[in-house]
Design a protein around this motif. Structure first.
Motif, PDB file in Angstrom:
ATOM      1  N   LEU A 159       0.840  -1.192   0.000  1.00 50.28           N
ATOM      2  CA  LEU A 159       0.000   0.000   0.000  1.00 50.28           C
ATOM      3  C   LEU A 159       0.875   1.242   0.000  1.00 50.28           C
ATOM      4  CD1 LEU A 159      -3.121   0.567   0.321  1.00 50.28           C
ATOM      5  CD2 LEU A 159      -2.671   0.788   2.763  1.00 50.28           C
ATOM      6  N   ARG A 160       0.581   2.199  -0.906  1.00 47.29           N
ATOM      7  CA  ARG A 160       1.341   3.448  -0.930  1.00 47.29           C
ATOM      8  C   ARG A 160       0.469   4.584  -0.401  1.00 47.29           C
ATOM      9  NH1 ARG A 160       5.720   5.463  -3.968  1.00 47.29           N
ATOM     10  NH2 ARG A 160       5.578   3.937  -5.637  1.00 47.29           N
ATOM     11  N   GLY A 161       0.978   5.299   0.597  1.00 45.81           N
ATOM     12  CA  GLY A 161       0.245   6.404   1.190  1.00 45.81           C
ATOM     13  C   GLY A 161       0.732   7.750   0.702  1.00 45.81           C
ATOM     14  N   ALA A 162      -0.117   8.762   0.876  1.00 48.13           N
ATOM     15  CA  ALA A 162       0.231  10.120   0.432  1.00 48.13           C
ATOM     16  C   ALA A 162       1.235  10.784   1.341  1.00 48.13           C
ATOM     17  CB  ALA A 162      -1.038  10.972   0.353  1.00 48.13           C
ATOM     18  N   GLY A 163       1.225  10.410   2.626  1.00 38.91           N
ATOM     19  CA  GLY A 163       2.127  11.036   3.580  1.00 38.91           C
ATOM     20  C   GLY A 163       2.588  10.036   4.618  1.00 38.91           C
ATOM     21  N   ARG A 164       3.882  10.061   4.922  1.00 36.99           N
ATOM     22  CA  ARG A 164       4.440   9.117   5.891  1.00 36.99           C
ATOM     23  C   ARG A 164       4.414   9.751   7.288  1.00 36.99           C
ATOM     24  NH1 ARG A 164       9.765   7.087   2.437  1.00 36.99           N
ATOM     25  NH2 ARG A 164       8.601   6.099   0.727  1.00 36.99           N
ATOM     26  N   THR A 165       3.263   9.725   7.912  1.00 30.29           N
ATOM     27  CA  THR A 165       3.125  10.348   9.215  1.00 30.29           C
ATOM     28  C   THR A 165       3.950   9.592  10.268  1.00 30.29           C
ATOM     29  OG1 THR A 165       1.111   9.061   9.594  1.00 30.29           O
ATOM     30  CG2 THR A 165       0.840  11.310   8.750  1.00 30.29           C
ATOM     31  N   GLN A 192      -5.914  10.903   5.214  1.00 28.32           N
ATOM     32  CA  GLN A 192      -4.839  10.193   4.523  1.00 28.32           C
ATOM     33  C   GLN A 192      -5.404   9.528   3.273  1.00 28.32           C
ATOM     34  OE1 GLN A 192      -1.757   9.573   3.538  1.00 28.32           O
ATOM     35  NE2 GLN A 192      -0.900   8.642   5.405  1.00 28.32           N
ATOM     36  N   VAL A 193      -4.582   9.404   2.238  1.00 23.23           N
ATOM     37  CA  VAL A 193      -4.980   8.745   0.987  1.00 23.23           C
ATOM     38  C   VAL A 193      -3.928   7.697   0.651  1.00 23.23           C
ATOM     39  CG1 VAL A 193      -5.471   9.049  -1.475  1.00 23.23           C
ATOM     40  CG2 VAL A 193      -6.150  10.828   0.165  1.00 23.23           C
ATOM     41  N   ALA A 194      -4.378   6.557   0.158  1.00 24.38           N
ATOM     42  CA  ALA A 194      -3.462   5.504  -0.273  1.00 24.38           C
ATOM     43  C   ALA A 194      -4.043   4.824  -1.502  1.00 24.38           C
ATOM     44  CB  ALA A 194      -3.254   4.481   0.841  1.00 24.38           C
ATOM     45  N   HIS A 195      -3.180   4.084  -2.209  1.00 21.11           N
ATOM     46  CA  HIS A 195      -3.700   3.303  -3.333  1.00 21.11           C
ATOM     47  C   HIS A 195      -3.142   1.886  -3.286  1.00 21.11           C
ATOM     48  CE1 HIS A 195       0.149   4.230  -5.555  1.00 21.11           C
ATOM     49  NE2 HIS A 195      -0.099   3.035  -6.069  1.00 21.11           N
ATOM     50  N   LEU A 196      -3.871   0.977  -3.928  1.00 20.94           N
ATOM     51  CA  LEU A 196      -3.462  -0.413  -4.015  1.00 20.94           C
ATOM     52  C   LEU A 196      -4.017  -1.004  -5.299  1.00 20.94           C
ATOM     53  CD1 LEU A 196      -5.733  -2.774  -1.971  1.00 20.94           C
ATOM     54  CD2 LEU A 196      -6.217  -0.342  -2.133  1.00 20.94           C
ATOM     55  N   ASP A 197      -3.380  -2.064  -5.762  1.00 19.56           N
ATOM     56  CA  ASP A 197      -3.839  -2.821  -6.923  1.00 19.56           C
ATOM     57  C   ASP A 197      -4.306  -4.196  -6.470  1.00 19.56           C
ATOM     58  OD1 ASP A 197      -3.079  -0.756  -8.689  1.00 19.56           O
ATOM     59  OD2 ASP A 197      -1.014  -1.502  -8.727  1.00 19.56           O
TER      60      ASP A 197
END
Length: 250
Positions: A45-51, A60-65
């Motif tokens: 999973l890739r997130g928009a920000g590494r808090t 927070q926003v993330a994307h996955l396939d």
């Protein structure tokens, strides 16, 4: 292989931050485990920000396939079901199929953060781990005036962690506003991207102004010093929230 965007909120208190880390419990790992339970797929999973550890998110926003096409609501609800079963402090507020070239991190055009300061003599009962408790009275108007010294494009070396891995300390700060409502002081800021610990470093410095120890001129001098040692302090993580991420054409 369909790509999904996830909108996520979490209480960062029990986590070692967003990013997956060996031997530590992270928000990313909690979500990836829930997705595995739901879909049977091991994904990254890739997130928009590494808090950081202790930092919260409402946007927070993330994307996955995924290999299979699932209805958006099924993705959201199934992930949440497994998060609840695991006792995680994370929720997916929305899931949607998105274009294959969407990248939660690199497609972002602006990020928004909120920092909350509980400014009263009494310690927090309901706001514990949700705001920075500062019992001494702060001058929010002076903090706001000083904050304007940091708006614009600058070398933010003074306000980034010594461990920051960004290639350049140059950033364009679009907004840095300080407001008070009763006992609560809110610091709102936005930029395309931030350096590691930049927001917490700016807030820690503005607190010094609010206490009367520094002026706006001192903040400008610290910025111009381009030296981490010139930073007046760093605010703790519990008051910080990633509230929103903007994307073009979405």
């Amino acid at each position: 292989m369909p790509r999904y965007r996830l909108d996520i909120e979490y209480d960062g208190t029990p986590y070692a931050g967003w990013q997956r880390q060996a031997g530590q419990h992270s928000v990313q790992a909690a979500l990836e485990q829930a997705i595995l339970k739901f879909s049977g797929e091991t994904i990254s999973l890739r997130g928009a920000g590494r808090t950081d550890s202790g930092v919260h998110a409402t946007g927070q926003v993330a994307h996955l396939d995924l290999a299979k096409h699932w209805p958006d609501d099924t993705v959201r609800d199934a992930i949440n079901a497994h998060l609840r079963l695991a006792g995680e402090s994370v929720a997916v507020t929305a899931a949607a199929k998105i274009a294959d070239d969407f990248d939660a991190r690199f497609s972002a055009t602006k990020r928004y953060y909120l920092y909350r300061i509980l400014n009263r003599r009494a310690h927090p009962a309901l706001e514990k781990d949700r705001a920075w408790w500062v019992p001494a009275r702060l001058d929010a108007e002076a903090m706001h005036e000083a904050a304007q010294q940091l708006v614009g494009r600058h070398d933010f070396t003074t306000f980034r962690s010594s461990q920051c891995q960004a290639n350049s300390p140059l950033r364009t700060l679009d907004k840095l506003e300080v407001t008070r409502s009763g006992d609560l002081i809110e610091v709102k800021t936005s930029a395309r991207s931030f350096l590691h610990n930049q927001v917490r470093s700016m807030v820690g410095t503005l607190k010094r102004v609010g206490e009367g120890g520094w002026t706006a001129a001192d903040v400008k001098a610290a910025l111009d010093a381009r030296d981490r040692a010139a930073c007046a302090g760093i605010a703790p993580p519990e008051g910080l929230y990633l509230t929103k991420v903007d994307y073009s054409a979405i």
